[in-house]
Enzyme design. Sequence first.
Site, PDB file in Angstrom:
ATOM      1  N   HIS A  77      47.100  13.661  71.534  1.00 31.44           N
ATOM      2  CA  HIS A  77      47.307  12.231  70.737  1.00 31.44           C
ATOM      3  C   HIS A  77      45.993  12.329  70.023  1.00 31.44           C
ATOM      4  CE1 HIS A  77      48.753   8.343  70.342  1.00 31.44           C
ATOM      5  NE2 HIS A  77      47.708   7.930  70.350  1.00 31.44           N
ATOM      6  N   ASP A 108      55.867  14.549  36.976  1.00 26.73           N
ATOM      7  CA  ASP A 108      55.888  15.081  38.116  1.00 26.73           C
ATOM      8  C   ASP A 108      53.944  14.980  38.666  1.00 26.73           C
ATOM      9  OD1 ASP A 108      55.688  16.526  40.820  1.00 26.73           O
ATOM     10  OD2 ASP A 108      57.670  17.691  39.573  1.00 26.73           O
ATOM     11  N   TRP A 161      40.121  13.735  70.613  1.00 28.26           N
ATOM     12  CA  TRP A 161      39.963  14.540  69.220  1.00 28.26           C
ATOM     13  C   TRP A 161      38.571  13.967  67.912  1.00 28.26           C
ATOM     14  CZ3 TRP A 161      39.268  11.331  64.061  1.00 28.26           C
ATOM     15  CH2 TRP A 161      38.395   9.714  64.713  1.00 28.26           C
ATOM     16  N   SER A 219      44.760  21.600  53.184  1.00 23.70           N
ATOM     17  CA  SER A 219      45.918  21.259  52.563  1.00 23.70           C
ATOM     18  C   SER A 219      45.300  19.833  52.123  1.00 23.70           C
ATOM     19  CB  SER A 219      46.683  21.088  54.031  1.00 23.70           C
ATOM     20  OG  SER A 219      47.668  19.994  53.414  1.00 23.70           O
ATOM     21  N   SER A 220      44.405  18.981  52.760  1.00 23.75           N
ATOM     22  CA  SER A 220      43.991  17.659  52.368  1.00 23.75           C
ATOM     23  C   SER A 220      43.472  18.040  50.614  1.00 23.75           C
ATOM     24  CB  SER A 220      42.855  16.957  53.453  1.00 23.75           C
ATOM     25  OG  SER A 220      44.122  16.493  54.432  1.00 23.75           O
ATOM     26  N   HIS A 242      33.762   8.489  60.052  1.00 21.51           N
ATOM     27  CA  HIS A 242      33.744   7.461  59.793  1.00 21.51           C
ATOM     28  C   HIS A 242      34.953   7.089  57.910  1.00 21.51           C
ATOM     29  CE1 HIS A 242      33.970   3.098  59.622  1.00 21.51           C
ATOM     30  NE2 HIS A 242      33.635   2.953  57.980  1.00 21.51           N
ATOM     31  N   GLU A 259      36.997   8.684  57.213  1.00 16.53           N
ATOM     32  CA  GLU A 259      38.504   9.544  57.475  1.00 16.53           C
ATOM     33  C   GLU A 259      38.759   7.560  58.112  1.00 16.53           C
ATOM     34  OE1 GLU A 259      39.821  11.447  57.539  1.00 16.53           O
ATOM     35  OE2 GLU A 259      41.538  11.273  59.132  1.00 16.53           O
ATOM     36  N   TYR A 275      38.349   5.187  56.887  1.00 18.57           N
ATOM     37  CA  TYR A 275      39.006   4.335  55.541  1.00 18.57           C
ATOM     38  C   TYR A 275      39.843   5.395  54.813  1.00 18.57           C
ATOM     39  CZ  TYR A 275      36.411   0.886  56.897  1.00 18.57           C
ATOM     40  OH  TYR A 275      35.858  -0.632  58.109  1.00 18.57           O
ATOM     41  N   SER A 295      49.838  -4.275  48.958  1.00 14.04           N
ATOM     42  CA  SER A 295      48.787  -5.484  47.981  1.00 14.04           C
ATOM     43  C   SER A 295      50.274  -4.947  46.540  1.00 14.04           C
ATOM     44  CB  SER A 295      47.850  -4.667  47.223  1.00 14.04           C
ATOM     45  OG  SER A 295      46.547  -4.857  48.307  1.00 14.04           O
ATOM     46  N   HIS A 351      26.892   4.156  63.490  1.00 19.53           N
ATOM     47  CA  HIS A 351      27.797   3.041  64.606  1.00 19.53           C
ATOM     48  C   HIS A 351      28.567   3.710  65.951  1.00 19.53           C
ATOM     49  CE1 HIS A 351      31.079   2.105  61.531  1.00 19.53           C
ATOM     50  NE2 HIS A 351      31.328   3.336  62.151  1.00 19.53           N
ATOM     51  N   HIS A 352      28.745   4.725  65.454  1.00 13.20           N
ATOM     52  CA  HIS A 352      29.616   5.348  66.271  1.00 13.20           C
ATOM     53  C   HIS A 352      28.817   6.165  67.557  1.00 13.20           C
ATOM     54  CE1 HIS A 352      33.765   4.958  64.551  1.00 13.20           C
ATOM     55  NE2 HIS A 352      33.294   4.980  63.701  1.00 13.20           N
ATOM     56  N   THR A 375      36.493  -6.164  53.383  1.00 10.80           N
ATOM     57  CA  THR A 375      37.406  -6.205  53.537  1.00 10.80           C
ATOM     58  C   THR A 375      38.077  -7.862  53.719  1.00 10.80           C
ATOM     59  OG1 THR A 375      36.466  -4.023  55.020  1.00 10.80           O
ATOM     60  CG2 THR A 375      38.582  -5.284  55.441  1.00 10.80           C
ATOM     61  N   LYS A 388      39.424  -8.891  50.184  1.00 11.31           N
ATOM     62  CA  LYS A 388      41.196  -8.374  50.556  1.00 11.31           C
ATOM     63  C   LYS A 388      42.335  -9.527  51.387  1.00 11.31           C
ATOM     64  CE  LYS A 388      39.958  -3.800  49.515  1.00 11.31           C
ATOM     65  NZ  LYS A 388      41.790  -4.175  48.195  1.00 11.31           N
ATOM     66  N   ARG A 395      37.235   4.696  78.829  1.00  9.78           N
ATOM     67  CA  ARG A 395      38.436   5.256  78.114  1.00  9.78           C
ATOM     68  C   ARG A 395      38.173   6.787  77.900  1.00  9.78           C
ATOM     69  NH1 ARG A 395      35.564   6.201  72.255  1.00  9.78           N
ATOM     70  NH2 ARG A 395      37.957   7.323  71.245  1.00  9.78           N
TER      71      ARG A 395
HETATM   72  C1  HEM Z   1      35.353  -4.597  59.556  1.00  8.31           C
HETATM   73  C2  HEM Z   1      35.667  -3.035  59.969  1.00  8.31           C
HETATM   74  C3  HEM Z   1      34.919  -2.274  60.805  1.00  8.31           C
HETATM   75  C4  HEM Z   1      33.852  -1.776  61.893  1.00  8.31           C
HETATM   76  C5  HEM Z   1      32.948  -3.075  61.475  1.00  8.31           C
HETATM   77  C6  HEM Z   1      34.420  -1.094  62.766  1.00  8.31           C
HETATM   78  C7  HEM Z   1      33.330  -0.673  63.478  1.00  8.31           C
HETATM   79  C8  HEM Z   1      33.571  -0.349  64.033  1.00  8.31           C
HETATM   80  C9  HEM Z   1      32.660   0.533  65.366  1.00  8.31           C
HETATM   81  C10 HEM Z   1      31.307  -0.102  65.519  1.00  8.31           C
HETATM   82  C11 HEM Z   1      33.152   1.723  66.151  1.00  8.31           C
HETATM   83  C12 HEM Z   1      31.684   2.004  67.334  1.00  8.31           C
HETATM   84  C13 HEM Z   1      32.938   1.517  68.690  1.00  8.31           C
HETATM   85  C14 HEM Z   1      31.635   2.710  69.966  1.00  8.31           C
HETATM   86  O1  HEM Z   1      32.003   3.544  70.336  1.00  8.31           O
HETATM   87  O2  HEM Z   1      31.318   2.034  70.805  1.00  8.31           O
HETATM   88  C15 HEM Z   1      34.322   2.293  65.818  1.00  8.31           C
HETATM   89  C16 HEM Z   1      35.151   2.851  66.706  1.00  8.31           C
HETATM   90  C17 HEM Z   1      36.527   3.026  65.814  1.00  8.31           C
HETATM   91  N1  HEM Z   1      37.061   2.166  64.651  1.00  8.31           N
HETATM   92 FE1  HEM Z   1      36.263   0.544  63.746  1.00  8.31          FE
HETATM   93  N2  HEM Z   1      35.205  -0.679  62.294  1.00  8.31           N
HETATM   94  C18 HEM Z   1      35.721  -1.398  61.007  1.00  8.31           C
HETATM   95  C19 HEM Z   1      37.108  -0.400  60.844  1.00  8.31           C
HETATM   96  C20 HEM Z   1      38.039   0.342  61.251  1.00  8.31           C
HETATM   97  C21 HEM Z   1      38.820   0.528  60.721  1.00  8.31           C
HETATM   98  C22 HEM Z   1      39.072  -0.072  59.286  1.00  8.31           C
HETATM   99  C23 HEM Z   1      39.724   1.571  61.651  1.00  8.31           C
HETATM  100  C24 HEM Z   1      40.910   2.823  60.935  1.00  8.31           C
HETATM  101  C25 HEM Z   1      41.968   2.862  60.023  1.00  8.31           C
HETATM  102  C26 HEM Z   1      38.234   1.964  62.228  1.00  8.31           C
HETATM  103  C27 HEM Z   1      38.836   3.209  63.185  1.00  8.31           C
HETATM  104  C28 HEM Z   1      37.776   3.181  63.854  1.00  8.31           C
HETATM  105  C29 HEM Z   1      37.740   4.532  65.086  1.00  8.31           C
HETATM  106  C30 HEM Z   1      39.743   5.464  65.257  1.00  8.31           C
HETATM  107  C31 HEM Z   1      36.908   4.525  65.947  1.00  8.31           C
HETATM  108  C32 HEM Z   1      36.760   4.836  67.158  1.00  8.31           C
HETATM  109  C33 HEM Z   1      36.533   6.448  67.284  1.00  8.31           C
HETATM  110  C34 HEM Z   1      36.415   6.846  68.748  1.00  8.31           C
HETATM  111  O3  HEM Z   1      35.365   6.794  69.144  1.00  8.31           O
HETATM  112  O4  HEM Z   1      36.724   7.757  68.585  1.00  8.31           O
HETATM  113  N3  HEM Z   1      37.741   0.992  62.433  1.00  8.31           N
HETATM  114  N4  HEM Z   1      34.298   0.794  65.142  1.00  8.31           N
HETATM  115 CU   LIG Z   2      33.192   3.828  62.323  1.00  9.96          CU
END
Ligand code: HEM
Ligand SMILES: [Cu+2]
Lengths: 189, 528
Positions: free
Chosen positions: B79, B108, B144, B172-173, B256, B258, B260, B271, B305-306, B331, B334, B453
């Site tokens: 997924h 083009d 994933w 591709s990307s 990370h 990614e 964005y 916008s 932060h992950h 952010t 915006k 999770r």
């Molecule tokens: C203000 C902006 C953001 C902050 C401060 C933030 C912060 C964080 C933090 C600290 C985690 C880790 C949490 C943990 O695993 O304990 C996290 C996970 C994640 N964030 Fe954000 N994030 C932000 C915006 C975004 C945006 C814009 C996206 C995607 C469009 C995003 C997608 C994700 C994803 C996919 C994970 C989880 C990854 C995983 O462990 O599978 N975040 N974020």
């Molecule tokens: Cu992140």
Amino acid sequence: MSETISIKRLVKRLLMLAVVMFAFGFALVPLYDVMCKAFGINGKTGGQYEGSQVTDPTRKVRVQFLSTNNIDMVWDFYSKADEIDVHPGAVNEMIFVAHNPSDHPMTAQAIPSISPAEAAAYFHKTECFCFSQQVLQPGERIEMPVRFIVDRDLPADVKHLTLAYTLFDITARQPPVASINGQVPKGEQ
Amino acid sequence: MSAVIDDHAGHEHDHGPAKGLMRWVLTTNHKDIGTMYLWFSFTMFLLGGSFAMVIRAELFQPGLQIVEPAFFNQMTTMHGLIMVFGAVMPAFVGLANWMIPLMIGAPDMALPRLNNFSFWLLPAAFAMLVSTLFTAGGGPNFGWTFYAPLSTTYAPESVTFFIFAIHMMGISSIMGAINVIATILNLRAPGMTLMKMPLFVWTWLITAFLLIAVMPVLAGCVTMMLMDIHFGTSFFSAAGGGDPVLFQHVFWFFGHPEVYIMILPAFGAVSSIIPAFSRKPLFGYTSMVYATASIAFLSFIVWAHHMFVVGIPVVGELFFMYATMLIAVPTGVKVFNWVSTMWEGSLTFETPMLFAVAFVILFTIGGFSGLMLAIAPADFQYHDTYFVVAHFHYVLVPGAIFGIFASAYYWLPKWTGHMYDETLGKLHFWLSFIGMNMAFFPMHFVGLAGMPRRVPDYNLQFADFNMVSSIGAFIFGATQIFFLFIVIKCIRGGEPAPAKPWDGAEGLEWTVPSPAPYHTFVTPPEVK
Ligand code: HEM
Ligand SMILES: [Cu+2]
């Protein structure tokens, strides 16, 4: 026409950037290693310590020993004592015991780690069985020493250290005959 | 009048698309390729969505009822992989293909053949990835994020196919990104200076640089896995002197930025859409450009932060905590600009605007939960719980996906020449909105209460919220089939769309007829 030429140059540069970033991914490997060793990140200990230090008899640090078998490892593996009190600067010794209860020769590699991680840079091993690999014949038992010095500069708030070993079965990777000369895999001390 | 139209049709015939299947296989036309990307993305969206339905069906009640835990793990993994790499990213590349040339007055994309190749790599990559589900050992089951050693020492046999699939998606990307950059930097119409470009073009330019910077790192990461698995190296194996934590550093250095990559193009589309339906120019155009660039820059220095719980030294925790919080500043700029654009505007709420407004509100909720997660000591409690799942679904579903829906409705008249059915569009929006909030909001609560999770079973105390989540997820899922119907209906007929169906819309794309002819801007337009 000049347009196409500049596109070519641009594409070349962008491809270069991609290649550089691919290489950068691999450069993270030694970079990470260096950072870990330099700052003791992640509890990684350095290689063999050559220096010597003057003992500080006024301070005592408790060192605990943990021995863990990685999944599927069948050896008996333990330290002779669970913990000892040491003076920073002094050379200490602890004996670890390993026994191969299986019916075939096996190779093992022990990986050390220190907690708390910020103390790792202050823990020096002058001798360690983890610097090489162990080959044990079926039923064989050995005693393996580790000699270490706790640095006099160990931060004052650290009063308690844990030296943890995980023992990995690497028989498949290093067949027991081939590793008799104590060959060490890349990147390992 | 009819003579003019006939004339035009004749012209079309001469330079129109080839007939039959080969038109699609061999096409180098940006509109055809954009269309294929969008259809591919939608197919993957439904496939990845059906996996999510399996997950939510299993979690409907505590206890194991429908699938084996081993299969459940394959579902969560696939997924995530399919939604990230198969649905969201290709959708944005599709939008880029269709709209960037139209927005900057280019005939083009700069590298049309490469464009064709970039696209066709994707079906091959995903066919390979999905086929692993049918192998004896099963498909990828390591999440994933494919952390080593789960994805190396303990991985199913099929991991090798997974690795090659990632390589193909990466190539591709990267090629797609090179194409976007070359197009934007070289093919702009005279007078279209960088600071006149629509924000969608800007955000894509920056996204493309992010892609080129981090997709190779991902490729390096899976290559190291490949070597560990097959060639006896020990990058990630402690037994041989490597380190599994290194995997996480390499992965999140990609990971990370990614996230964005998946949101910046949506920022750009929204916008354009919000000003169109507010009948006011975008508030703070320049600050939007700089905010996007700073988000992109900061995204490189926050990856750990992950990994707050892997044992980083305190200074490291503090650095990554503050750097992460810093991202909230651009952010916030915006969000402020979008709200100010709407302020005192003559708002109307057609479907694209509904999705765009929901985007602003709900994405902000995701930003706030991100800030909560960014507090390192608090993250020890939240990490690997459903709270994280709630966070990233709030930024990705009403963020990336709503951004894509908003774009689709906004530009469908341009693509098809027909107006979509507004009533059905609104229904699609409201069902998605309700379903999505029902599915993901309760996850905040169960996460804070400690539900981990990626589990197929859970403690009884979480039962009610999970049932609500599952019902919401089913509503959301079913609604997307309805979207398919709306799009097909719009392609097959509907009120003919004028060149500019939205009275407040700005941009070159509205100066060409609807549907956009096969070839546009063969002679570049003059931009004042
Ligand atoms: C203000 C902006 C953001 C902050 C401060 C933030 C912060 C964080 C933090 C600290 C985690 C880790 C949490 C943990 O695993 O304990 C996290 C996970 C994640 N964030 Fe954000 N994030 C932000 C915006 C975004 C945006 C814009 C996206 C995607 C469009 C995003 C997608 C994700 C994803 C996919 C994970 C989880 C990854 C995983 O462990 O599978 N975040 N974020
Ligand atoms: Cu992140």
